[in-house]
Design a protein around this motif. Structure first.
Motif, short mmCIF file in Angstrom:
data_model
loop_
_atom_site.label_atom_id
_atom_site.label_comp_id
_atom_site.label_asym_id
_atom_site.label_seq_id
_atom_site.Cartn_x
_atom_site.Cartn_y
_atom_site.Cartn_z
N PRO A 1 -2.53 14.92 5.98
CA PRO A 1 -3.30 16.16 5.76
C PRO A 1 -2.94 16.87 4.46
CG PRO A 1 -2.41 16.10 7.98
CD PRO A 1 -1.84 14.92 7.24
N ARG A 2 -1.69 16.69 4.01
CA ARG A 2 -1.27 17.35 2.78
C ARG A 2 -2.08 16.84 1.58
NH1 ARG A 2 4.70 17.54 0.03
NH2 ARG A 2 4.02 18.66 -1.79
N TYR A 3 -2.29 15.55 1.50
CA TYR A 3 -2.98 14.97 0.35
C TYR A 3 -4.49 15.21 0.38
CZ TYR A 3 1.44 12.68 -0.68
OH TYR A 3 2.75 12.42 -0.98
N VAL A 4 -5.05 15.44 1.55
CA VAL A 4 -6.49 15.69 1.63
C VAL A 4 -6.85 16.95 0.87
CG1 VAL A 4 -8.37 16.26 3.21
CG2 VAL A 4 -6.75 14.45 3.80
N ALA A 5 -5.99 17.95 0.93
CA ALA A 5 -6.26 19.22 0.25
C ALA A 5 -5.98 19.17 -1.25
CB ALA A 5 -5.42 20.33 0.89
N GLU A 6 -5.41 18.08 -1.72
CA GLU A 6 -5.05 17.97 -3.13
C GLU A 6 -6.21 17.37 -3.93
OE1 GLU A 6 -1.36 15.87 -3.48
OE2 GLU A 6 -0.28 17.36 -2.35
N ASP A 7 -7.21 18.19 -4.16
CA ASP A 7 -8.37 17.73 -4.93
C ASP A 7 -8.21 18.16 -6.39
OD1 ASP A 7 -8.64 20.44 -4.66
OD2 ASP A 7 -10.69 20.39 -3.91
N ASN A 8 -9.24 17.92 -7.19
CA ASN A 8 -9.18 18.28 -8.61
C ASN A 8 -8.84 19.75 -8.82
OD1 ASN A 8 -9.91 15.66 -9.09
ND2 ASN A 8 -11.75 16.14 -10.24
N ALA A 9 -9.45 20.63 -8.03
CA ALA A 9 -9.23 22.07 -8.20
C ALA A 9 -7.77 22.43 -7.91
CB ALA A 9 -10.16 22.86 -7.29
N PHE A 10 -7.20 21.82 -6.86
CA PHE A 10 -5.80 22.05 -6.51
C PHE A 10 -4.89 21.72 -7.68
CE2 PHE A 10 -1.78 20.12 -5.13
CZ PHE A 10 -1.24 21.11 -4.33
N TRP A 11 -5.09 20.54 -8.27
CA TRP A 11 -4.23 20.10 -9.37
C TRP A 11 -4.52 20.88 -10.65
CZ3 TRP A 11 0.06 17.99 -8.29
CH2 TRP A 11 0.19 17.22 -7.14
N GLN A 12 -5.77 21.26 -10.87
CA GLN A 12 -6.09 22.04 -12.07
C GLN A 12 -5.39 23.39 -12.02
OE1 GLN A 12 -8.00 20.76 -14.77
NE2 GLN A 12 -6.85 22.45 -15.64
N ARG A 13 -5.34 24.01 -10.83
CA ARG A 13 -4.63 25.29 -10.69
C ARG A 13 -3.15 25.11 -11.01
NH1 ARG A 13 -7.83 25.65 -6.10
NH2 ARG A 13 -6.09 25.04 -4.77
#
Length: 121
Positions: A11-23
């Motif tokens: 579940p942790r990696y599912v939330a790690e999308d482009n927006a997550f990493w860009q922030r």
């Protein structure tokens, strides 16, 4: 018939999308911290962080840092003269400043503290 196992993502990696990493990349670029220190502080996997920096910035992370640094107001630096330690270890400093990069500044003189406070305000 052979079945192919489906890879399940935590579940942790599912939330790690482009927006997550860009922030995180944007926050990192203005933090002034090293990558490993930033990752530890924000509980981010270092290898994944480096992967996303390359993927999203296409190798321009240093350019982003330079651009952000150029947009910040320049602060004049005070001249510093280092002397051999002459104060005993048991003397308590007037003020201790801890910087984001891990550096520590101990201030023992009232005049030096007054100058710093005047410049930082």
């Amino acid at each position: 018939m052979q079945t192919i196992p489906v890879k399940k993502y935590s579940p942790r990696y599912v939330a790690e999308d482009n927006a997550f990493w860009q922030r995180h990349i944007t926050a990192f670029s203005v933090s002034g911290m090293k990558r490993n220190a930033y990752c530890k502080m924000h509980d981010v996997n270092y290898d994944r962080f480096c992967y996303w920096i390359k993927r999203l910035t296409d190798g321009t992370a240093k350019k982003i840092k330079r651009r952000v640094a150029a947009s910040l107001p320049s602060v004049p630096l005070l001249p510093v003269q280092l002397k051999p330690r002459s104060v005993p270890d048991e003397v308590t400093p007037l003020c201790t400043v801890n910087f984001k990069n891990g550096s520590v500044l101990h201030i023992h003189q009232e005049r030096a503290l007054a100058v710093l406070l005047e410049r930082w305000n």
